[in-house]
Design an enzyme around this catalytic site. Structure first.
Site, PDB file in Angstrom:
ATOM      1  N   ASP A 297       0.861  -1.190   0.000  1.00 36.54           N
ATOM      2  CA  ASP A 297       0.000   0.000   0.000  1.00 36.54           C
ATOM      3  C   ASP A 297       0.894   1.235   0.000  1.00 36.54           C
ATOM      4  OD1 ASP A 297      -3.235   0.308   1.199  1.00 36.54           O
ATOM      5  OD2 ASP A 297      -1.959   2.090   0.980  1.00 36.54           O
TER       6      ASP A 297
ATOM      7  N   TYR B 124     -13.692   6.050 -13.792  1.00 32.40           N
ATOM      8  CA  TYR B 124     -13.487   5.039 -12.742  1.00 32.40           C
ATOM      9  C   TYR B 124     -14.039   3.681 -13.191  1.00 32.40           C
ATOM     10  CZ  TYR B 124     -14.309   2.510  -8.356  1.00 32.40           C
ATOM     11  OH  TYR B 124     -14.348   1.540  -7.375  1.00 32.40           O
TER      12      TYR B 124
ATOM     13  N   GLU C 186     -27.353  10.562 -11.712  1.00 30.42           N
ATOM     14  CA  GLU C 186     -27.290   9.568 -10.644  1.00 30.42           C
ATOM     15  C   GLU C 186     -28.100   8.320 -11.004  1.00 30.42           C
ATOM     16  OE1 GLU C 186     -27.876   9.022  -5.844  1.00 30.42           O
ATOM     17  OE2 GLU C 186     -28.794  10.744  -6.798  1.00 30.42           O
TER      18      GLU C 186
HETATM   19  P1  NAD Z   1      -9.625   2.661   0.220  1.00 27.75           P
HETATM   20  O1  NAD Z   1      -9.271   3.993  -0.348  1.00 27.75           O
HETATM   21  O2  NAD Z   1      -9.872   2.569   1.688  1.00 27.75           O
HETATM   22  O3  NAD Z   1      -8.533   1.583  -0.189  1.00 27.75           O
HETATM   23  C1  NAD Z   1      -7.674   1.724  -1.291  1.00 27.75           C
HETATM   24  C2  NAD Z   1      -6.267   1.473  -0.800  1.00 27.75           C
HETATM   25  O4  NAD Z   1      -5.369   1.489  -1.916  1.00 27.75           O
HETATM   26  C3  NAD Z   1      -5.767   2.542   0.187  1.00 27.75           C
HETATM   27  O5  NAD Z   1      -5.188   1.914   1.307  1.00 27.75           O
HETATM   28  C4  NAD Z   1      -4.716   3.324  -0.608  1.00 27.75           C
HETATM   29  O6  NAD Z   1      -3.694   3.862   0.208  1.00 27.75           O
HETATM   30  C5  NAD Z   1      -4.212   2.254  -1.566  1.00 27.75           C
HETATM   31  N1  NAD Z   1      -3.666   2.782  -2.822  1.00 27.75           N
HETATM   32  C6  NAD Z   1      -4.228   3.710  -3.650  1.00 27.75           C
HETATM   33  N2  NAD Z   1      -3.437   3.925  -4.723  1.00 27.75           N
HETATM   34  C7  NAD Z   1      -2.350   3.135  -4.562  1.00 27.75           C
HETATM   35  C8  NAD Z   1      -1.158   2.910  -5.326  1.00 27.75           C
HETATM   36  N3  NAD Z   1      -0.935   3.592  -6.466  1.00 27.75           N
HETATM   37  N4  NAD Z   1      -0.245   2.025  -4.867  1.00 27.75           N
HETATM   38  C9  NAD Z   1      -0.445   1.349  -3.710  1.00 27.75           C
HETATM   39  N5  NAD Z   1      -1.554   1.515  -2.940  1.00 27.75           N
HETATM   40  C10 NAD Z   1      -2.480   2.404  -3.364  1.00 27.75           C
HETATM   41  O7  NAD Z   1     -10.912   2.163  -0.607  1.00 27.75           O
HETATM   42  P2  NAD Z   1     -11.822   0.859  -0.462  1.00 27.75           P
HETATM   43  O8  NAD Z   1     -13.224   1.329  -0.396  1.00 27.75           O
HETATM   44  O9  NAD Z   1     -11.297  -0.032   0.600  1.00 27.75           O
HETATM   45  O10 NAD Z   1     -11.609   0.177  -1.904  1.00 27.75           O
HETATM   46  C11 NAD Z   1     -10.815  -0.979  -2.098  1.00 27.75           C
HETATM   47  C12 NAD Z   1     -11.061  -1.511  -3.511  1.00 27.75           C
HETATM   48  O11 NAD Z   1     -12.421  -1.930  -3.653  1.00 27.75           O
HETATM   49  C13 NAD Z   1     -10.814  -0.475  -4.616  1.00 27.75           C
HETATM   50  O12 NAD Z   1     -10.223  -1.142  -5.734  1.00 27.75           O
HETATM   51  C14 NAD Z   1     -12.209  -0.023  -4.993  1.00 27.75           C
HETATM   52  O13 NAD Z   1     -12.273   0.454  -6.314  1.00 27.75           O
HETATM   53  C15 NAD Z   1     -12.993  -1.319  -4.808  1.00 27.75           C
HETATM   54  N6  NAD Z   1     -14.432  -1.138  -4.621  1.00 27.75           N
HETATM   55  C16 NAD Z   1     -14.918  -0.482  -3.506  1.00 27.75           C
HETATM   56  C17 NAD Z   1     -16.293  -0.351  -3.341  1.00 27.75           C
HETATM   57  C18 NAD Z   1     -16.878   0.346  -2.114  1.00 27.75           C
HETATM   58  O14 NAD Z   1     -18.108   0.407  -1.987  1.00 27.75           O
HETATM   59  N7  NAD Z   1     -16.066   0.856  -1.187  1.00 27.75           N
HETATM   60  C19 NAD Z   1     -17.190  -0.858  -4.295  1.00 27.75           C
HETATM   61  C20 NAD Z   1     -16.663  -1.507  -5.416  1.00 27.75           C
HETATM   62  C21 NAD Z   1     -15.282  -1.656  -5.554  1.00 27.75           C
END
Ligand code: NAD
Length: 316
Positions: A41, A152, A277
């Site tokens: 991370d 996205y 939306e």
């Molecule tokens: P989050 O922002 O808490 O987690 C993302 C993590 O990735 C963070 O810890 C960040 O520091 C790290 N990160 C970002 N860019 C980086 C890079 N270039 N190199 C290394 N680390 C990096 O978000 P989340 O909600 O936990 O999302 C996690 C995954 O799930 C993402 O891929 C997101 O697109 C996907 N997702 C989330 C949801 C939701 O409802 N939260 C829904 C669908 C998909």
């Protein structure tokens, strides 16, 4: 001793984005089940306190090729569970280049390193809502037409194609999870993605709720530990693309009722509907039930209560 309820082979798993909201819960679940976990991370939105004590941590950016080589050489993962991403839909609209660099090129970097280093299985956090948009069938199955509106979602769709390519070209197994709206402890209330985190924050501060439009728009809210459980089953389950959601549509109005149960009397302000939306969204997760044996366990009421209490304990 294997004290997990699952009949699994133990693996070395690298969780990218494991200092973030979803990734940290997944890392915890993997460790509990007996897997060895590394977390990669860059801490852009992730936080060190989210990282489980038993995980090895690599502060690394997925866009840095040499750094990835060093991490893979040292940790030697058998499975990569890719959750690192820039997660802001708004930022992807404002800065499509940055979004593609992180979410497409960063992932290709990870796929190249994984295939070169003999990774057995690549797992990926994709999205249902941002891919299906206003879907013709609700709850929407996996064969719903993919029509992403914002960069996205375009990046998530594109990466799904790259994963299919790498999987067939390099015999790497692939599991893609298309998540519904994930909520739970540790979600950033400042992030635009999490209406539950925003409402929890506003309920605790007494600010009340802002509803855009008539509040009848629906989402499929899935608790983060159910997501972690799907990832656990995905380590050894049948490869494929899976929706992960509850299949239940919950309107914003009924979500507010859940919060009113915990903190009655808060003001609700109505604001203009946001253009573009999505009005209705829920994912059919029947395939994950059939092929992985996954089913969501947490009810919305219990999940909201746990989330609310978690945030409450931290604002004291
Ligand atoms: P989050 O922002 O808490 O987690 C993302 C993590 O990735 C963070 O810890 C960040 O520091 C790290 N990160 C970002 N860019 C980086 C890079 N270039 N190199 C290394 N680390 C990096 O978000 P989340 O909600 O936990 O999302 C996690 C995954 O799930 C993402 O891929 C997101 O697109 C996907 N997702 C989330 C949801 C939701 O409802 N939260 C829904 C669908 C998909």
């Amino acid at each position: 001793m294997d004290n997990s309820p699952y009949n699994l082979t133990m693996s070395k798993i690298l969780v990218t984005g494991g200092a973030g909201f979803i990734g940290s819960h997944i890392a915890e679940t993997f460790i509990k089940a007996g897997h060895t976990v590394g977390i990669l991370d860059n801490l852009s939105t992730g936080k060190k306190p989210n990282i489980p004590a038993d995980a090895e941590f690599f502060e690394t950016d997925i866009t840095d090729k040499d750094a990835l080589d060093r991490v893979f050489g040292e940790f030697k993962p058998e499975v990569v569970d890719h959750h690192a991403a820039q997660i802001s839909v708004n930022r992807s609209v404002r800065e499509p280049y940055f979004d593609a660099e992180q979410n497409i090129l960063g992932t290709i970097n990870l796929l190249e390193t994984s295939s070169r280093q003999g990774v057995r299985r690549f797992m990926f956090a994709s999205t249902g809502g941002a891919l299906y948009g206003d879907a013709p069938v609700i709850p929407s199955p996996e064969d719903t037409p993919v029509v992403p509106l914002a960069p996205y979602g375009i990046a998530k769709a594109s990466v799904e194609h790259y994963i299919r390519f790498f999987s067939s070209e390099h015999s790497m197994e692939a599991v893609v999870f298309r998540y519904a709206n994930v909520y739970g402890p540790r979600q950033d209330p400042n992030g635009e993605a999490g209406v539950v985190a925003i409402f929890t924050h506003r309920a605790l501060s007494g600010e009340g709720f802002v509803v855009y439009g008539n509040g009848e728009q629906t989402r499929d809210f899935i608790f983060v530990r159910d997501i972690a459980e799907a990832n656990l089953l995905g380590v050894d389950g049948k490869p494929g693309i899976y929706n992960i959601g509850t299949s239940i549509e919950t309107s914003i109005k009924s979500l507010i009722r859940e919060f009113e149960r915990l903190r009655p009397g808060l003001q609700i302000t109505q604001s203009e509907a946001r253009p573009g939306e999505v009005l209705r969204s829920a994912l059919d997760a029947g395939k994950a039930a059939r092929d992985l044996g996954w089913k969501p366990k947490m009810s919305l009421s219990e999940g909201i209560t746990e989330t609310y209490n978690w945030f409450k304990d931290r604002t004291k």
